[in-house]
Design a protein around this motif. Structure first.
Motif, mmCIF file in Angstrom:
data_model
loop_
_atom_site.group_PDB
_atom_site.id
_atom_site.type_symbol
_atom_site.label_atom_id
_atom_site.label_comp_id
_atom_site.label_asym_id
_atom_site.label_seq_id
_atom_site.Cartn_x
_atom_site.Cartn_y
_atom_site.Cartn_z
ATOM 1 N N THR A 43 94.541 45.052 -2.707
ATOM 2 C CA THR A 43 93.789 44.755 -1.484
ATOM 3 C C THR A 43 94.721 44.879 -0.283
ATOM 4 O OG1 THR A 43 94.285 42.394 -1.616
ATOM 5 C CG2 THR A 43 92.249 43.154 -2.684
ATOM 6 N N HIS A 44 94.156 44.737 0.898
ATOM 7 C CA HIS A 44 94.909 44.910 2.144
ATOM 8 C C HIS A 44 95.871 43.766 2.417
ATOM 9 C CE1 HIS A 44 92.136 41.808 3.476
ATOM 10 N NE2 HIS A 44 92.870 41.674 4.561
ATOM 11 N N ASP A 45 95.681 42.595 1.796
ATOM 12 C CA ASP A 45 96.335 41.350 2.221
ATOM 13 C C ASP A 45 97.856 41.470 2.359
ATOM 14 O OD1 ASP A 45 93.996 39.107 1.771
ATOM 15 O OD2 ASP A 45 93.875 40.707 0.287
ATOM 16 N N TYR A 46 98.496 42.110 1.395
ATOM 17 C CA TYR A 46 99.963 42.127 1.381
ATOM 18 C C TYR A 46 100.554 43.008 2.487
ATOM 19 C CZ TYR A 46 100.149 46.767 -0.860
ATOM 20 O OH TYR A 46 100.044 48.120 -1.135
ATOM 21 N N LEU A 47 99.704 43.755 3.193
ATOM 22 C CA LEU A 47 100.142 44.624 4.284
ATOM 23 C C LEU A 47 99.712 44.109 5.655
ATOM 24 C CD1 LEU A 47 99.306 47.932 2.437
ATOM 25 C CD2 LEU A 47 101.600 47.294 3.208
ATOM 26 N N LEU A 48 99.267 42.868 5.729
ATOM 27 C CA LEU A 48 98.716 42.346 6.980
ATOM 28 C C LEU A 48 99.747 42.240 8.095
ATOM 29 C CD1 LEU A 48 96.075 39.640 6.038
ATOM 30 C CD2 LEU A 48 95.752 41.583 7.577
ATOM 31 N N ASN A 49 101.039 42.154 7.758
ATOM 32 C CA ASN A 49 101.988 42.004 8.868
ATOM 33 C C ASN A 49 102.154 43.284 9.683
ATOM 34 O OD1 ASN A 49 103.602 43.405 7.047
ATOM 35 N ND2 ASN A 49 105.364 42.046 7.242
ATOM 36 N N LEU A 50 101.528 44.376 9.253
ATOM 37 C CA LEU A 50 101.507 45.568 10.098
ATOM 38 C C LEU A 50 100.660 45.356 11.348
ATOM 39 C CD1 LEU A 50 102.559 46.836 7.353
ATOM 40 C CD2 LEU A 50 101.563 48.966 8.179
ATOM 41 N N THR A 51 99.876 44.269 11.389
ATOM 42 C CA THR A 51 99.112 43.969 12.605
ATOM 43 C C THR A 51 100.035 43.757 13.804
ATOM 44 O OG1 THR A 51 99.050 41.592 12.093
ATOM 45 C CG2 THR A 51 97.181 42.934 11.352
ATOM 46 N N ALA A 52 101.318 43.484 13.561
ATOM 47 C CA ALA A 52 102.281 43.306 14.655
ATOM 48 C C ALA A 52 102.337 44.523 15.566
ATOM 49 C CB ALA A 52 103.668 43.011 14.091
ATOM 50 N N LEU A 53 102.023 45.698 15.021
ATOM 51 C CA LEU A 53 102.076 46.922 15.817
ATOM 52 C C LEU A 53 101.008 46.953 16.903
ATOM 53 C CD1 LEU A 53 102.724 49.306 12.831
ATOM 54 C CD2 LEU A 53 104.350 48.817 14.662
ATOM 55 N N ALA A 54 99.945 46.155 16.743
ATOM 56 C CA ALA A 54 98.910 46.098 17.775
ATOM 57 C C ALA A 54 99.462 45.507 19.072
ATOM 58 C CB ALA A 54 97.718 45.292 17.280
ATOM 59 N N GLU A 55 100.554 44.739 18.977
ATOM 60 C CA GLU A 55 101.194 44.214 20.182
ATOM 61 C C GLU A 55 101.762 45.342 21.045
ATOM 62 O OE1 GLU A 55 104.005 41.517 18.355
ATOM 63 O OE2 GLU A 55 102.733 39.794 18.905
ATOM 64 N N ASP A 56 102.037 46.483 20.411
ATOM 65 C CA ASP A 56 102.555 47.649 21.137
ATOM 66 C C ASP A 56 101.432 48.544 21.649
ATOM 67 O OD1 ASP A 56 104.913 46.620 20.071
ATOM 68 O OD2 ASP A 56 105.011 48.117 18.466
ATOM 69 N N GLY A 57 100.195 48.130 21.420
ATOM 70 C CA GLY A 57 99.066 48.944 21.835
ATOM 71 C C GLY A 57 98.560 49.904 20.772
ATOM 72 N N VAL A 58 99.108 49.802 19.557
ATOM 73 C CA VAL A 58 98.668 50.651 18.452
ATOM 74 C C VAL A 58 97.544 49.947 17.704
ATOM 75 C CG1 VAL A 58 99.334 51.773 16.292
ATOM 76 C CG2 VAL A 58 100.972 51.652 18.182
ATOM 77 N N PRO A 59 96.321 50.478 17.729
ATOM 78 C CA PRO A 59 95.259 49.843 16.936
ATOM 79 C C PRO A 59 95.530 50.030 15.446
ATOM 80 C CG PRO A 59 94.441 51.863 17.967
ATOM 81 C CD PRO A 59 95.844 51.673 18.464
ATOM 82 N N VAL A 60 95.353 48.970 14.675
ATOM 83 C CA VAL A 60 95.683 48.979 13.245
ATOM 84 C C VAL A 60 94.417 48.709 12.440
ATOM 85 C CG1 VAL A 60 97.099 47.956 11.426
ATOM 86 C CG2 VAL A 60 98.013 48.158 13.764
ATOM 87 N N VAL A 61 94.160 49.565 11.464
ATOM 88 C CA VAL A 61 92.990 49.432 10.596
ATOM 89 C C VAL A 61 93.451 49.117 9.180
ATOM 90 C CG1 VAL A 61 91.008 50.619 9.566
ATOM 91 C CG2 VAL A 61 91.621 51.056 11.972
ATOM 92 N N HIS A 62 93.009 47.993 8.646
ATOM 93 C CA HIS A 62 93.179 47.668 7.234
ATOM 94 C C HIS A 62 91.823 47.792 6.545
ATOM 95 C CE1 HIS A 62 96.833 45.603 8.723
ATOM 96 N NE2 HIS A 62 97.294 45.730 7.497
ATOM 97 N N TYR A 63 91.843 48.118 5.266
ATOM 98 C CA TYR A 63 90.593 48.096 4.510
ATOM 99 C C TYR A 63 90.892 47.838 3.045
ATOM 100 C CZ TYR A 63 91.297 52.934 2.708
ATOM 101 O OH TYR A 63 91.769 54.072 2.069
ATOM 102 N N ASP A 64 89.875 47.358 2.336
ATOM 103 C CA ASP A 64 89.970 47.172 0.889
ATOM 104 C C ASP A 64 89.270 48.339 0.216
ATOM 105 O OD1 ASP A 64 91.318 44.752 1.014
ATOM 106 O OD2 ASP A 64 89.478 43.554 0.962
ATOM 107 N N GLN A 65 89.995 49.041 -0.634
ATOM 108 C CA GLN A 65 89.378 50.146 -1.356
ATOM 109 C C GLN A 65 88.291 49.616 -2.290
ATOM 110 O OE1 GLN A 65 92.757 52.200 -3.134
ATOM 111 N NE2 GLN A 65 93.789 52.188 -1.150
ATOM 112 N N ILE A 66 87.282 50.413 -2.491
ATOM 113 C CA ILE A 66 86.160 50.041 -3.334
ATOM 114 C C ILE A 66 86.660 49.533 -4.697
ATOM 115 C CG2 ILE A 66 85.868 52.419 -4.143
ATOM 116 C CD1 ILE A 66 82.879 51.893 -4.340
#
Length: 303
Positions: A43-66
């Motif tokens: 699942t996406h959970d273990y990669l959630l700290n990539l949301t930090a990049l949104a502070e730089d103005g980079v929109p970040v999309v996480h998703y859970d594969q089917i």
């Protein structure tokens, strides 16, 4: 702490649904960083700290594969359903649903990196860049290197693992405990394991349908449908700047990533020496420094 999402929802995918989370503004004009998690079946959970990049103005999309997390679970589907093509189609569908197919960067971790390479090799017009994190170029290479790493485990551990693998008792408590020395060396070296990593780990444990079908009972005993799968033959078709990331103690060893480095035309490799398979968790500051540098160096979207 993770940045709060700006949107959450489900993308219809045929008769199924793909759960997603957006952090930042998809309408900003900046390429969206679309995060493709590993597993398969995680699942996406273990990669959630990539949301930090949104502070730089980079929109970040996480998703859970089917098959896991917030997306449709299908525990009764067999091996003929769970194919790389399914997940490639799901990714295409999500990009279209979110309206980012004309301007995005893919970040693929582990299995997700292989999926991202396969996607990139089709040269989609909107793809601006590719990050392949802790991913092998093929499962045959991966399996060869797993033997090397297993041979270095503490005395008696591999013998215990092999006894259960031969007997088909990989669901036993003894096998689970014998897995730990490998995981603590080559998957995540932090003690205790971070909450984000444990969240994804438990999601796989609670619904192992996809992981057990495509991968097998463990990282190092791949007997599922992916055991012969490779993206080596697609590497030369990747036409965007590519960053390959590995950890110094990674189960994705240098041998497993060599085809990316030899065959992708515009590629560079960064090794985070103190990490294993989760450098984004094990060396988060250095990881974000490398990733920010890569993103800043990407060519701007054509006007």
């Amino acid at each position: 702490m993770h940045l709060a999402p700006s949107a959450k929802g489900h993308a219809p995918f045929g008769e199924y649904r793909t759960w997603f989370r957006v952090t930042g503004d998809l309408g900003s004009g900046r390429p969206a960083l679309v995060v493709v998690h590993g597993g398969p079946g995680s699942t996406h959970d273990y990669l959630l700290n990539l949301t930090a990049l949104a502070e730089d103005g980079v929109p970040v999309v996480h998703y859970d594969q089917i098959g896991n997390g917030g997306s449709t679970h299908l525990p009764d589907r067999g091996a003929d359903f769970w194919t790389p093509r399914l997940f490639l189609d799901e990714l295409d569908n999500l990009l279209a649903h979110l309206g980012v197919a004309d301007n995005y960067v893919l970040f693929g971790q582990s299995w997700g990196g292989m999926l991202a390479v396969r996607h990139a090799a089709r040269r989609p017009a909107g793809l601006r860049g590719l990050v392949v994190a802790n991913s092998p170029a093929s499962y045959p290479l991966w399996l060869r290197e797993m033997k090397v790493l297993r041979d270095r485990l503490p005395e008696g551990v591999d013998e215990t693992l092999r006894r259960h693998e031969a007997a088909g008792t990989t669901d036993s408590e003894e096998y689970f405990e014998a897995m730990r020395p490998f995981y603590e060396r080559h998957v995540c070296r932090l003690k205790p394991w971070p909450r984000d990593f444990m969240a994804s780990f438990m999601e796989v444990y609670n619904d192992p349908t996809v992981y057990s079908t495509m991968n097998g009972p463990s990282e190092f005993h791949v007997i599922g449908t992916l055991r012969d799968w490779s993206v080596v033959e697609h590497c030369a078709d990747v036409a965007v700047p590519t960053l390959v990331l590995t950890g110094g103690h990674d189960e994705a060893t240098p041998v497993t990533v060599r085809p990316f480095l030899d065959l992708i035309p515009d590629v560079r490799w960064e090794i985070l020496e103190e990490s294993s398979h989760m450098p984004h968790l094990e060396e988060p500051e250095r990881f974000l420094e490398v990733l920010r540098g890569y993103l800043a160096g990407l060519p701007h979207q054509d006007s």
